[in-house]
Design a protein around this motif. Structure first.
Motif, PDB file in Angstrom:
ATOM      1  N   ALA A   3     -42.148  28.706  -1.683  1.00 27.83           N
ATOM      2  CA  ALA A   3     -41.248  28.638  -0.528  1.00 27.83           C
ATOM      3  C   ALA A   3     -42.091  28.373   0.722  1.00 27.83           C
ATOM      4  N   ARG A   4     -41.607  27.534   1.608  1.00 25.64           N
ATOM      5  CA  ARG A   4     -42.376  27.236   2.802  1.00 25.64           C
ATOM      6  C   ARG A   4     -41.854  28.050   3.977  1.00 25.64           C
ATOM      7  N   GLN A   5     -42.748  28.354   4.866  1.00 25.39           N
ATOM      8  CA  GLN A   5     -42.386  29.272   5.938  1.00 25.39           C
ATOM      9  C   GLN A   5     -42.982  28.773   7.245  1.00 25.39           C
ATOM     10  N   ARG A   6     -42.156  28.720   8.272  1.00 25.30           N
ATOM     11  CA  ARG A   6     -42.683  28.290   9.559  1.00 25.30           C
ATOM     12  C   ARG A   6     -41.794  28.850  10.657  1.00 25.30           C
ATOM     13  N   VAL A   7     -42.411  29.386  11.669  1.00 29.77           N
ATOM     14  CA  VAL A   7     -41.635  30.046  12.709  1.00 29.77           C
ATOM     15  C   VAL A   7     -41.947  29.370  14.041  1.00 29.77           C
ATOM     16  N   GLY A   8     -40.983  29.315  14.907  1.00 31.80           N
ATOM     17  CA  GLY A   8     -41.102  28.551  16.139  1.00 31.80           C
ATOM     18  C   GLY A   8     -42.038  29.118  17.188  1.00 31.80           C
ATOM     19  N   TRP A   9     -42.363  28.311  18.167  1.00 33.20           N
ATOM     20  CA  TRP A   9     -43.303  28.647  19.228  1.00 33.20           C
ATOM     21  C   TRP A   9     -42.900  27.781  20.397  1.00 33.20           C
ATOM     22  N   PRO A  10     -42.646  28.354  21.566  1.00 34.11           N
ATOM     23  CA  PRO A  10     -42.140  27.529  22.659  1.00 34.11           C
ATOM     24  C   PRO A  10     -43.233  26.598  23.191  1.00 34.11           C
ATOM     25  N   VAL A  11     -43.017  25.318  23.084  1.00 30.59           N
ATOM     26  CA  VAL A  11     -44.024  24.358  23.535  1.00 30.59           C
ATOM     27  C   VAL A  11     -43.380  23.222  24.293  1.00 30.59           C
ATOM     28  N   ALA A  12     -44.151  22.606  25.158  1.00 32.06           N
ATOM     29  CA  ALA A  12     -43.679  21.436  25.875  1.00 32.06           C
ATOM     30  C   ALA A  12     -43.883  20.213  24.979  1.00 32.06           C
ATOM     31  N   GLU A  13     -45.102  19.742  24.953  1.00 34.05           N
ATOM     32  CA  GLU A  13     -45.420  18.556  24.168  1.00 34.05           C
ATOM     33  C   GLU A  13     -46.318  19.033  23.050  1.00 34.05           C
ATOM     34  N   GLU A  14     -45.893  18.851  21.819  1.00 28.85           N
ATOM     35  CA  GLU A  14     -46.608  19.485  20.717  1.00 28.85           C
ATOM     36  C   GLU A  14     -47.881  18.788  20.283  1.00 28.85           C
ATOM     37  N   LEU A  15     -48.892  19.590  19.953  1.00 30.19           N
ATOM     38  CA  LEU A  15     -50.020  19.088  19.182  1.00 30.19           C
ATOM     39  C   LEU A  15     -49.638  19.363  17.740  1.00 30.19           C
ATOM     40  N   ALA A  16     -49.519  18.337  16.951  1.00 27.37           N
ATOM     41  CA  ALA A  16     -48.939  18.510  15.615  1.00 27.37           C
ATOM     42  C   ALA A  16     -49.795  19.396  14.717  1.00 27.37           C
ATOM     43  N   VAL A  17     -49.120  20.345  14.062  1.00 27.00           N
ATOM     44  CA  VAL A  17     -49.738  21.116  12.990  1.00 27.00           C
ATOM     45  C   VAL A  17     -49.077  20.612  11.715  1.00 27.00           C
ATOM     46  N   HIS A  18     -49.859  19.955  10.870  1.00 26.84           N
ATOM     47  CA  HIS A  18     -49.275  19.294   9.705  1.00 26.84           C
ATOM     48  C   HIS A  18     -48.995  20.272   8.569  1.00 26.84           C
ATOM     49  N   GLU A  19     -49.716  21.379   8.576  1.00 27.57           N
ATOM     50  CA  GLU A  19     -49.597  22.326   7.476  1.00 27.57           C
ATOM     51  C   GLU A  19     -48.403  23.251   7.636  1.00 27.57           C
ATOM     52  N   SER A  20     -47.940  23.750   6.507  1.00 32.88           N
ATOM     53  CA  SER A  20     -47.157  24.972   6.503  1.00 32.88           C
ATOM     54  C   SER A  20     -47.824  25.817   5.430  1.00 32.88           C
ATOM     55  N   ILE A  21     -47.522  27.098   5.409  1.00 31.12           N
ATOM     56  CA  ILE A  21     -48.217  27.958   4.457  1.00 31.12           C
ATOM     57  C   ILE A  21     -47.334  28.161   3.230  1.00 31.12           C
ATOM     58  N   ASP A  22     -47.828  27.795   2.064  1.00 29.63           N
ATOM     59  CA  ASP A  22     -47.083  28.051   0.841  1.00 29.63           C
ATOM     60  C   ASP A  22     -46.982  29.548   0.606  1.00 29.63           C
ATOM     61  N   GLN A  23     -45.858  29.949   0.041  1.00 35.76           N
ATOM     62  CA  GLN A  23     -45.679  31.364  -0.298  1.00 35.76           C
ATOM     63  C   GLN A  23     -45.275  31.483  -1.762  1.00 35.76           C
ATOM     64  N   VAL A  24     -45.968  32.339  -2.494  1.00 29.75           N
ATOM     65  CA  VAL A  24     -45.656  32.560  -3.914  1.00 29.75           C
ATOM     66  C   VAL A  24     -45.608  34.069  -4.157  1.00 29.75           C
ATOM     67  N   GLN A  25     -44.990  34.464  -5.257  1.00 28.03           N
ATOM     68  CA  GLN A  25     -44.983  35.876  -5.656  1.00 28.03           C
ATOM     69  C   GLN A  25     -46.337  36.246  -6.241  1.00 28.03           C
ATOM     70  N   SER A  26     -46.816  35.367  -7.119  1.00 27.55           N
ATOM     71  CA  SER A  26     -48.110  35.587  -7.763  1.00 27.55           C
ATOM     72  C   SER A  26     -48.628  34.215  -8.155  1.00 27.55           C
ATOM     73  N   ILE A  27     -49.881  34.145  -8.551  1.00 26.21           N
ATOM     74  CA  ILE A  27     -50.445  32.842  -8.887  1.00 26.21           C
ATOM     75  C   ILE A  27     -51.558  33.024  -9.917  1.00 26.21           C
ATOM     76  N   ALA A  28     -51.631  32.084 -10.852  1.00 26.68           N
ATOM     77  CA  ALA A  28     -52.690  32.140 -11.872  1.00 26.68           C
ATOM     78  C   ALA A  28     -54.012  31.694 -11.245  1.00 26.68           C
ATOM     79  N   ALA A  29     -55.109  32.218 -11.799  1.00 32.82           N
ATOM     80  CA  ALA A  29     -56.445  31.941 -11.257  1.00 32.82           C
ATOM     81  C   ALA A  29     -56.731  30.445 -11.172  1.00 32.82           C
ATOM     82  N   ASP A  30     -56.367  29.704 -12.202  1.00 33.41           N
ATOM     83  CA  ASP A  30     -56.659  28.262 -12.226  1.00 33.41           C
ATOM     84  C   ASP A  30     -55.916  27.507 -11.138  1.00 33.41           C
ATOM     85  N   GLU A  31     -54.638  27.842 -11.005  1.00 29.68           N
ATOM     86  CA  GLU A  31     -53.829  27.161  -9.993  1.00 29.68           C
ATOM     87  C   GLU A  31     -54.338  27.504  -8.587  1.00 29.68           C
TER      88      GLU A  31
END
Ligand SMILES: O=C(O)CCC(=O)C(=O)O
Ligand SMILES: [Fe+2]
Ligand SMILES: [Zn+2]
Length: 296
Positions: A3-31
């Motif tokens: 699931a992707r998660q992103r929360v707002g921030w009041p800005v005039a002219e944005e400097l783009a942040v291309h990432e969002s942070i992935d969210q998982v319940q758990s994850i295998a070591a290899d992945e």
């Protein structure tokens, strides 16, 4: 599916942040290795500590009774951007004070003493069995673990750690702001010395628009770290951490071979020079008292 998660921030002219942070319940070591660790992408792992004994045992009452009487250093306020202020307190007394839900003599938010970067397992080696950092440790050669104990409002201001990190929340919630490495210039790196880190000059709580115009155009990624959650913070990512409630966290810094080669020898040399007074006077590890430079 993450699931992707992103929360707002009041800005005039944005400097783009291309990432969002992935969210998982758990994850295998290899992945984890292929998708996040190798690619240096942060990951929010909600169920990371779900089955850790620490989640059952480690509360404020437990530490207040468990801790011996011995001096430790606590910091006061945002030492990364503000004045360096720390004091020796008694560990047991501090943890007993933390246990009291909200004492009447509470100081201004963010100025209560904060037991940060606490070398927890050198004090309590037997508690190591209560945590499990194997997700990161499977891929690292050198590791160091720290505890973070504080009241609501405890702050670690914006900084970069030049080492991979898994930060885990045990009690209380923390708000994190993350900024990717490529927005370095908009974070205004400061000259203040901090071991293995780069500090930002920007304190959003005392934001100075004139001095830091680019910062205003950033949209930091915001997320909430709740009890049982972990976050993988790759080296080089800016982060700011603020406790919303009385909080206990633990983190594991770890270097892989490349990290050791690229960063460890350099930071060790600079640290020796700094302690000798030959590299950067202003820092988070010394304070000046009556003309003398005192180490923590
Ligand atoms: O929890 C905090 O106050 C800061 C944690 C942090 O900066 C880290 O784990 O690298
Ligand atoms: Fe950090
Ligand atoms: Zn210093």
């Amino acid at each position: 599916m993450a699931a992707r998660q992103r929360v707002g921030w009041p800005v005039a002219e944005e400097l783009a942040v291309h990432e969002s942070i992935d969210q998982v319940q758990s994850i295998a070591a290899d992945e984890f290795r292929t998708r996040y660790f190798r690619r240096k992408r942060p990951l929010h792992i909600s169920g990371l500590a779900k089955s850790w004994p620490a989640m059952q045992r480690w509360d404020f009452a437990f530490f207040a009774e468990y801790a011996p009487t011995r001096p430790v250093y606590v910091e006061s306020g945002n030492v990364l951007q503000g004045a360096t202020d720390f004091a020796a307190v008694d560990l047991r007394a501090y943890l007993s004070w933390l246990r009291v839900p909200d004492a009447k003599n509470r100081s201004a938010p963010g100025t209560d003493p904060y037991l940060s970067l606490f070398d927890i397992f050198s004090h309590f080696p037997e508690l190591q069995k209560d945590v499990d950092f194997s997700l990161l440790r499977n891929h690292t050669l050198w590791n160091k673990t720290f505890g973070w104990f504080g009241r609501a409002g405890s702050i670690s201001g914006f900084h970069i750690d030049w080492i991979d990190n898994l930060l885990v929340q045990i009690r209380g919630r923390k708000r994190l702001w993350l900024v990717p490495p490529y927005h370095h210039h908009a974070m205004y790196p400061s000259r203040k010395y901090d071991y293995r880190s780069t500090l930002s000059s920007v304190d959003p709580a005392k934001y100075d628009r004139e001095r830091f115009p680019l910062f205003e155009r950033l949209r930091p990624i915001e997320l909430l770290l709740e009890p049982g959650n972990g976050i993988y913070l790759p080296r080089g990512w800016w982060h700011r951490v603020e406790a919303l409630e009385p909080s206990i966290s633990i983190n594991n810094f770890g270097h892989d071979l490349l990290g050791l080669l690229l960063f460890q020898s350099r930071t060790s040399v600079l640290d020796v020079l700094h302690k000798l007074g030959l590299f950067r006077r202003e820092c988070t590890c010394h304070r000046i008292e009556r003309g003398s430079r005192l180490a923590r």
